[in-house]
Design a protein around this motif. Structure first.
Motif, PDB file in Angstrom:
ATOM      1  N   LEU A 359      20.828  46.920 -15.428  1.00 34.56           N
ATOM      2  CA  LEU A 359      20.233  46.096 -16.491  1.00 34.56           C
ATOM      3  C   LEU A 359      21.150  44.934 -16.860  1.00 34.56           C
ATOM      4  CD1 LEU A 359      18.758  48.867 -18.844  1.00 34.56           C
ATOM      5  CD2 LEU A 359      17.478  47.313 -17.343  1.00 34.56           C
ATOM      6  N   LEU A 360      22.463  45.193 -16.936  1.00 28.07           N
ATOM      7  CA  LEU A 360      23.412  44.116 -17.233  1.00 28.07           C
ATOM      8  C   LEU A 360      23.369  43.038 -16.156  1.00 28.07           C
ATOM      9  CD1 LEU A 360      26.529  46.139 -18.500  1.00 28.07           C
ATOM     10  CD2 LEU A 360      24.872  44.875 -19.874  1.00 28.07           C
ATOM     11  N   HIS A 361      23.125  43.456 -14.922  1.00 27.22           N
ATOM     12  CA  HIS A 361      23.021  42.481 -13.821  1.00 27.22           C
ATOM     13  C   HIS A 361      21.837  41.536 -14.028  1.00 27.22           C
ATOM     14  CE1 HIS A 361      22.822  40.685  -9.873  1.00 27.22           C
ATOM     15  NE2 HIS A 361      21.634  41.227  -9.658  1.00 27.22           N
ATOM     16  N   LYS A 362      20.800  41.979 -14.733  1.00 24.21           N
ATOM     17  CA  LYS A 362      19.610  41.149 -14.941  1.00 24.21           C
ATOM     18  C   LYS A 362      19.826  40.051 -15.978  1.00 24.21           C
ATOM     19  CE  LYS A 362      15.621  42.996 -15.344  1.00 24.21           C
ATOM     20  NZ  LYS A 362      14.517  43.824 -15.848  1.00 24.21           N
ATOM     21  N   LEU A 363      20.921  40.129 -16.745  1.00 20.85           N
ATOM     22  CA  LEU A 363      21.159  39.120 -17.778  1.00 20.85           C
ATOM     23  C   LEU A 363      21.458  37.758 -17.156  1.00 20.85           C
ATOM     24  CD1 LEU A 363      23.434  41.187 -20.212  1.00 20.85           C
ATOM     25  CD2 LEU A 363      20.996  40.674 -20.484  1.00 20.85           C
ATOM     26  N   SER A 368      17.680  36.758 -24.216  1.00 16.89           N
ATOM     27  CA  SER A 368      17.666  36.746 -25.680  1.00 16.89           C
ATOM     28  C   SER A 368      18.695  37.737 -26.225  1.00 16.89           C
ATOM     29  CB  SER A 368      16.274  37.121 -26.189  1.00 16.89           C
ATOM     30  OG  SER A 368      15.979  38.469 -25.845  1.00 16.89           O
ATOM     31  N   THR A 369      19.002  37.581 -27.507  1.00 17.70           N
ATOM     32  CA  THR A 369      19.930  38.508 -28.160  1.00 17.70           C
ATOM     33  C   THR A 369      19.388  39.926 -28.143  1.00 17.70           C
ATOM     34  OG1 THR A 369      20.771  36.766 -29.609  1.00 17.70           O
ATOM     35  CG2 THR A 369      21.110  39.037 -30.322  1.00 17.70           C
ATOM     36  N   ALA A 370      18.076  40.082 -28.378  1.00 17.05           N
ATOM     37  CA  ALA A 370      17.467  41.417 -28.377  1.00 17.05           C
ATOM     38  C   ALA A 370      17.601  42.075 -27.008  1.00 17.05           C
ATOM     39  CB  ALA A 370      15.998  41.314 -28.784  1.00 17.05           C
ATOM     40  N   GLU A 371      17.374  41.308 -25.946  1.00 20.05           N
ATOM     41  CA  GLU A 371      17.479  41.863 -24.592  1.00 20.05           C
ATOM     42  C   GLU A 371      18.916  42.282 -24.291  1.00 20.05           C
ATOM     43  OE1 GLU A 371      16.486  40.575 -19.937  1.00 20.05           O
ATOM     44  OE2 GLU A 371      16.511  39.059 -21.537  1.00 20.05           O
ATOM     45  N   MET A 372      19.881  41.432 -24.643  1.00 23.78           N
ATOM     46  CA  MET A 372      21.280  41.770 -24.391  1.00 23.78           C
ATOM     47  C   MET A 372      21.688  43.011 -25.173  1.00 23.78           C
ATOM     48  SD  MET A 372      23.296  38.098 -24.112  1.00 23.78           S
ATOM     49  CE  MET A 372      22.802  37.491 -25.725  1.00 23.78           C
ATOM     50  N   SER A 373      21.273  43.088 -26.438  1.00 17.07           N
ATOM     51  CA  SER A 373      21.629  44.233 -27.267  1.00 17.07           C
ATOM     52  C   SER A 373      21.064  45.527 -26.695  1.00 17.07           C
ATOM     53  CB  SER A 373      21.122  44.033 -28.702  1.00 17.07           C
ATOM     54  OG  SER A 373      21.733  42.909 -29.297  1.00 17.07           O
ATOM     55  N   LEU A 374      19.822  45.481 -26.213  1.00 22.43           N
ATOM     56  CA  LEU A 374      19.193  46.669 -25.641  1.00 22.43           C
ATOM     57  C   LEU A 374      19.951  47.136 -24.405  1.00 22.43           C
ATOM     58  CD1 LEU A 374      16.891  48.730 -25.476  1.00 22.43           C
ATOM     59  CD2 LEU A 374      15.582  47.028 -24.152  1.00 22.43           C
ATOM     60  N   PHE A 379      23.802  50.982 -21.730  1.00 23.75           N
ATOM     61  CA  PHE A 379      25.067  51.188 -21.025  1.00 23.75           C
ATOM     62  C   PHE A 379      25.993  52.106 -21.833  1.00 23.75           C
ATOM     63  CE2 PHE A 379      29.416  49.552 -19.947  1.00 23.75           C
ATOM     64  CZ  PHE A 379      29.455  50.054 -18.657  1.00 23.75           C
ATOM     65  N   GLY A 380      26.080  51.869 -23.146  1.00 21.30           N
ATOM     66  CA  GLY A 380      26.901  52.720 -24.008  1.00 21.30           C
ATOM     67  C   GLY A 380      26.398  54.148 -24.062  1.00 21.30           C
ATOM     68  N   PHE A 485      28.527  43.544 -12.189  1.00 19.96           N
ATOM     69  CA  PHE A 485      27.829  44.739 -12.649  1.00 19.96           C
ATOM     70  C   PHE A 485      26.975  45.325 -11.526  1.00 19.96           C
ATOM     71  CE2 PHE A 485      27.974  42.066 -16.672  1.00 19.96           C
ATOM     72  CZ  PHE A 485      29.164  42.625 -17.087  1.00 19.96           C
ATOM     73  N   LEU A 486      26.405  44.450 -10.707  1.00 25.48           N
ATOM     74  CA  LEU A 486      25.619  44.919  -9.558  1.00 25.48           C
ATOM     75  C   LEU A 486      26.506  45.679  -8.581  1.00 25.48           C
ATOM     76  CD1 LEU A 486      22.952  44.923  -7.942  1.00 25.48           C
ATOM     77  CD2 LEU A 486      23.705  42.763  -6.907  1.00 25.48           C
ATOM     78  N   TYR A 487      27.705  45.175  -8.336  1.00 19.73           N
ATOM     79  CA  TYR A 487      28.618  45.850  -7.411  1.00 19.73           C
ATOM     80  C   TYR A 487      29.164  47.152  -7.996  1.00 19.73           C
ATOM     81  CZ  TYR A 487      28.568  41.403  -4.883  1.00 19.73           C
ATOM     82  OH  TYR A 487      28.170  40.299  -4.190  1.00 19.73           O
TER      83      TYR A 487
END
Length: 679
Positions: A359-363, A368-374, A379-380, A485-487
């Motif tokens: 998911l982090l790779h998709k950023l 948006s802030t909401a997408e990054m926060s999610l 991940f956490g 993040f993808l790697y």
């Protein structure tokens, strides 16, 4: 409250010795620990600004890696040197080293100096982390330790939240140098308080310190991290320097194995690797450290450079990841402790971590802030599901004599994984950024004073580009960071596969969820087997734990008594006589509960009244002896095959101490043996 002959205040409510000096000392220890733990996370949000000021973007990861490597490698030495030469002296030395390193970091004029000074700072920080919790074991009785170690866990949890926020705040409002200078006044206060208030009893334990093993394992880790960090960037992968470092690392690893086979007290006993659960847990710990700190180092760079978020707000944006980690770390530990089932958590945790990395790779620069926060939150969640449980299952898999070193070994591998993750993420980022900037500006004429090399070294150069050229530059930075993040996702997937091979052995009764200090940062824990068991059993000293204890031993002894009645009988057994009102005043048990217990034992003719005092009848003495024996049986059952009377002297002594404290401790014992009011 009452004063003993040394002027210390006894905590009569909790039933243990807690002197005023002890409380002040613990405050100073917490402050020292706060500094060491904070410096693992506070730098992350300041890194983009540091790179802009000092240059050397390709070496950005080493600002974090140098601290982690030094702290991890020095941990076993700090622990055992403290046993030999006194922990107070060693702790003061650790503070001094840490403060000198902090001052030098703040004065660094180039990236090379900063990296070297960070290693010095990490050397002191490792001592602060190890010795602070070891000193608690010196100055606090076993029954009280769980309460104070919980405070240390809370400090580590707080640093995970405060680190990114404070790093951004200092960088934005003052200077990145204050990220290091802030340690100086706080450290000086801690040093002064420790010198004045901390009094540690002399310890007679002596150890054969494995200096050579410690040096070799640190050297092996350094060689491999250098290969991962410098290969493909500073030097080609097929260069003599990289090949030489790799060969040197392998040779040192072989020598390390030979040294550890002969060491009297090896820093990492090789026999642990014959235990499948330990070996698998060590590899999974490495993988989780790799993913956690690799991401935590580069997410602030993504937020600040790609999205133009201020350093302070980049720390705020990372809070969802920390919240997710804390949430599932706490939940998983509690569920495992209550149910005894644990395998689902490493399996689910590694899977969710891999999904989080994808998911982090998709950023990108348009997220948006909401997408990054999610995505940060997911991940956490994955990290928290597995980090705490790995320590717990390692403790459950080994024999008593290896309990302490197995715990430190598992956290050691997580710390080494963190060092590798930051180094490898840095290599991938540097190489991908150069390629993507070249592709983005191929055939494009850059304005005077702007070059691709300059953009690579200093992200602030993006602001000097014409408006039309900024989007491709931002996209190059965005995709270079998210590619790492993808790697990393396949590495987490390997952890998922390995987790399926863990054997779910039943948990020992005394194995409980470790404190947060062992799970949130890559803290290299170093405690003895005795300390580990003491920490677990100290949970029995909580109010809920005490009630369960007395319910259990009453049933074992074959009596139908109130838990408080058993508690009362055992106190009379220890001190000869007690006065119920004074006992209620100086214990955590409410007066009405004590009076109900008093009525029951009088009705059963288990006690006689002599004035205000209660004494045992013959039947009461028999009952109290059976209750005391049941308490020791209960403790030995909790310890399982860790404890066999006559086999482990220190553990036998711990059982006797806890049996004595839990079955008869009170705050005052005047010379006549009774518990009386002190005027």
């Amino acid at each position: 409250m009452a004063l003993d002959t040394h002027g210390a205040v006894r905590d009569v409510r909790g039933g243990g010795h807690v002197g005023a000096n002890v409380l002040v000392s613990i405050g100073a220890l917490l402050l020292g620990l706060l500094l060491a733990a904070l410096d693992q996370t506070i730098v992350a949000t300041a890194l983009p600004t540091i790179v802009s000021d000092l240059g050397g973007l390709e070496h950005l990861s080493w600002v974090v890696t140098a601290y982690l490597l030094a702290a991890t490698a020095a941990t076993p030495l700090w622990g055992k040197l403290g046993d030999q030469y006194g922990r107070k002296r060693l702790y003061q030395l650790a503070i001094v080293i840490f403060l000198v390193g902090s001052a030098l970091c703040g004065m660094a004029q180039n990236m090379g100096e900063l990296i070297g000074f960070r290693a010095l700072q990490g050397l002191g920080g490792g001592g602060l982390m190890v010795l602070s919790m070891a000193i608690v074991g010196d100055i606090v009785p076993p029954r009280e330790r769980g309460k104070y170690q919980g405070l240390f866990g809370a400090v580590f949890g707080a640093t995970s939240v405060l680190g990114p926020l404070l790093g951004g705040l200092f960088t934005e409002q003052l200077s990145w140098r204050w990220v290091f200078y802030v340690n100086l006044p706080l450290g000086i206060v801690a040093l002064a308080v420790i010198a004045a208030a901390l009094h540690i009893p002399r310890r007679t334990s002596r150890h054969r310190i494995d200096y050579l093993g410690t040096f070799l394992i640190a050297a092996v880790a350094t060689c491999l991290v250098l290969v991962a960090s410098l290969g493909g960037t500073t030097w080609p992968w097929d260069s003599g320097q990289i090949i030489g470092l790799a060969v040197l690392g392998v040779v040192l690893a072989v020598v390390f194995v030979g040294v550890e086979r002969r060491a009297a007290e090896p820093v990492l006993p090789l026999k642990l690797f014959r235990i499948r659960t330990f070996s698998l847990s060590a590899v999974i710990s490495f993988i989780m450290g790799f993913a956690m700190f690799g991401a935590m180092t580069y997410l602030p760079t993504f937020l600040q450079v790609v999205h133009g978020i201020s350093p302070t707000m980049s720390g705020v944006h990372m809070l969802p990841m920390v919240i997710g980690l804390l949430l599932t770390s706490t939940m998983s530990g509690q569920i495992v402790s209550r149910t005894g089932r644990w395998k689902m958590f490493p399996v689910a945790g590694t899977a969710v971590t891999a999904i989080g990395l994808l998911l982090l790779h998709k950023l990108d620069e348009h997220s948006s802030t909401a997408e990054m926060s999610l995505y940060f939150f997911v991940f956490g969640l994955g990290l928290g599901l597995v980090l705490q449980v790995l320590i717990l299952i390692v403790q459950n898999a080994v024999s008593y004599e290896d309990l302490g070193v197995a715990t430190s070994g598992a956290t050691f591998f997580r710390s080494i994984g963190a060092s590798f993750g930051v180094a490898i993420f840095g290599t991938v980022f540097s190489s991908r950024l150069g390629d993507k900037l070249t592709d983005a500006f191929q055939g494009v004429r850059l304005p005077p004073g702007v070059s691709l090399g300059g953009l690579e070294a200093d992200p602030r150069g993006i602001g000097a580009l014409p408006a039309a050229l900024r989007p491709p530059a931002l996209h190059a930075f965005s995709s270079a960071i998210t590619d790492v993040f993808l790697y990393a996702a396949p590495v987490a997937a390997v952890g998922f596969v390995l987790a399926w091979f863990l054997k779910e052995d039943p948990l020992r009764g005394s194995v409980t969820a470790p404190d947060a200090s062992e799970t949130i940062p890559p803290n290299p824990v170093q405690r003895s087997s005795y300390d580990e068991v003491c920490r677990a059993l100290s949970l029995l000293g909580t109010r809920e734990g005490r009630r369960e204890v007395y319910e259990d031993i009453t049933a074992r002894a074959g009596y139908d008594l109130l838990p408080a009645a058993s508690w009362l009988l055992l106190r009379i057994r220890r001190y000869g006589s007690v006065e119920p009102y004074v006992l209620a005043e100086r214990s955590p048990v409410p007066l009405q509960t004590v009076l109900a217990a008093e009525r029951q034992v009088e009705e059963r003719r288990l006690v006689d009244r002599q004035g205000l005092d209660l004494t045992l009848t013959e039947a009461g003495r028999v009952a109290a002896e059976r209750l005391a024996a049941a308490r020791e049986d209960s403790l030995s059952e909790l310890l399982g095959d860790w404890w066999k009377p006559g086999r482990s002297t220190d553990l036998t002594q711990l059982v006797k101490e806890l049996t004595s404290e839990m079955c008869g401790a009170t705050s005052e014992r005047p010379h006549n043996g009774s518990v009386r009011r002190v005027s």
